[in-house]
Design a protein around this motif. Structure first.
Motif, mmCIF file in Angstrom:
data_model
loop_
_atom_site.group_PDB
_atom_site.id
_atom_site.type_symbol
_atom_site.label_atom_id
_atom_site.label_comp_id
_atom_site.label_asym_id
_atom_site.label_seq_id
_atom_site.Cartn_x
_atom_site.Cartn_y
_atom_site.Cartn_z
ATOM 1 N N ARG A 103 0.836 -1.213 0.000
ATOM 2 C CA ARG A 103 0.000 0.000 0.000
ATOM 3 C C ARG A 103 0.864 1.253 0.000
ATOM 4 O O ARG A 103 0.591 2.218 -0.709
ATOM 5 N N TYR A 106 2.467 1.717 -3.462
ATOM 6 C CA TYR A 106 1.462 2.130 -4.438
ATOM 7 C C TYR A 106 1.117 3.609 -4.247
ATOM 8 O O TYR A 106 1.054 4.363 -5.209
ATOM 9 N N HIS A 107 0.939 4.034 -2.991
ATOM 10 C CA HIS A 107 0.630 5.430 -2.689
ATOM 11 C C HIS A 107 1.811 6.329 -3.078
ATOM 12 O O HIS A 107 1.611 7.415 -3.651
ATOM 13 N N ASP A 108 3.020 5.908 -2.789
ATOM 14 C CA ASP A 108 4.206 6.691 -3.129
ATOM 15 C C ASP A 108 4.350 6.823 -4.649
ATOM 16 O O ASP A 108 4.759 7.873 -5.150
ATOM 17 N N GLU A 109 4.009 5.791 -5.393
ATOM 18 C CA GLU A 109 4.072 5.819 -6.855
ATOM 19 C C GLU A 109 3.076 6.829 -7.413
ATOM 20 O O GLU A 109 3.353 7.515 -8.402
ATOM 21 N N GLU A 110 1.895 6.938 -6.774
ATOM 22 C CA GLU A 110 0.897 7.902 -7.243
ATOM 23 C C GLU A 110 1.339 9.336 -6.981
ATOM 24 O O GLU A 110 1.114 10.225 -7.796
ATOM 25 N N ILE A 111 1.990 9.571 -5.857
ATOM 26 C CA ILE A 111 2.428 10.920 -5.498
ATOM 27 C C ILE A 111 3.676 11.318 -6.277
ATOM 28 O O ILE A 111 3.778 12.425 -6.789
ATOM 29 N N PRO A 113 5.448 9.918 -9.319
ATOM 30 C CA PRO A 113 5.622 8.947 -10.413
ATOM 31 C C PRO A 113 7.039 8.977 -10.940
ATOM 32 O O PRO A 113 7.689 10.024 -10.996
#
Length: 164
Positions: A103, A106-111, A113
Motif C-alpha cells: 500500500r 502504491y501510494h508513493d508511486e501515485e504521489i 511517479p
C-alpha cells in the motif's frame, strides 16, 4: 491450539531440517511402511537410516511398532500440526507487513511517479564495442602450437614425499 514447549518445537524443526527425514515423512503420508521399505530409496546404510528414524521418533513425528521381525512406521501428525500453527501466527504477521508495504509503495508511486526510462533497444543509445582482436582472445586449446606453456603444479608430484 496445541500448546507444546519450546524443546518439542525445536526437535520438530530440527527433524524437518534434513531432506532424508522429510522424504520419509512424505513416504509415510500414504500409510504405514516397514523400515526396509522406507530405507530402500535412500543411498545409505541401514544403521545410518535408523539414526534418521530415531530423530523422527524422538521429535514425535513417527511411531514405530514391531510385529514379529518387521518394524513398521506410521506418521504422527500432532507435532506437525503444532509446528504449522506456530508458523501460521507468523504468516499472519508477515502478510500484514507485506500488505502494508505494498500500500505504501502504491501510494508513493501515485504521489511521485517515476519518469519513463529510455528505450534500451534504440541503436543510437547502444554503445558500440570494439571488435575483438585475435591476439586478445584467450587460448583455450592447450594442444595448439600457439598455446602458452603450462605452469608447473605448485604442490609438486603426487605420492609419498618422504624417502625411506
Amino acid at each position: 491450539m496445541v500448546n507444546l514447549n519450546d524443546d518439542t518445537l525445536d526437535s520438530v524443526f530440527s527433524a524437518l531440517a534434513d531432506s532424508t527425514r522429510r522424504r520419509v515423512l512424505a513416504d509415510l503420508e500414504n500409510g504405514a511402511a516397514s523400515v526396509s521399505e522406507l530405507a530402500r530409496p535412500h543411498a545409505m546404510s541401514l544403521p545410518a537410516f535408523l539414526k534418521h528414524l530415531r530423530v523422527l521418533q524422538d521429535a514425535g513425528l513417527i511411531s514405530r511398532a514391531k510385529d514379529g521381525r518387521v518394524v513398521s512406521c506410521t506418521l504422527s501428525p500432532e507435532p506437525m500440526r503444532a509446528a504449522s500453527d506456530w508458523l501460521a501466527r507468523y504468516e499472519k504477521f508477515w502478510t500484514g507487513q507485506l500488505d502494508s508495504l505494498a500500500r505504501y509503495l502504491y501510494h508513493d508511486e501515485e504521489i511521485h511517479p517515476c519518469p519513463p526510462t529510455p528505450s534500451r533497444t534504440s541503436p543510437a543509445t547502444t554503445p558500440q564495442l570494439p571488435a575483438a582482436t585475435p591476439t586478445l582472445a584467450p587460448r583455450l586449446n592447450s594442444d595448439s602450437p600457439d598455446a602458452s606453456p603450462r605452469r608447473p603444479n605448485a604442490s609438486g608430484a603426487r605420492g609419498p614425499t618422504r624417502t625411506r
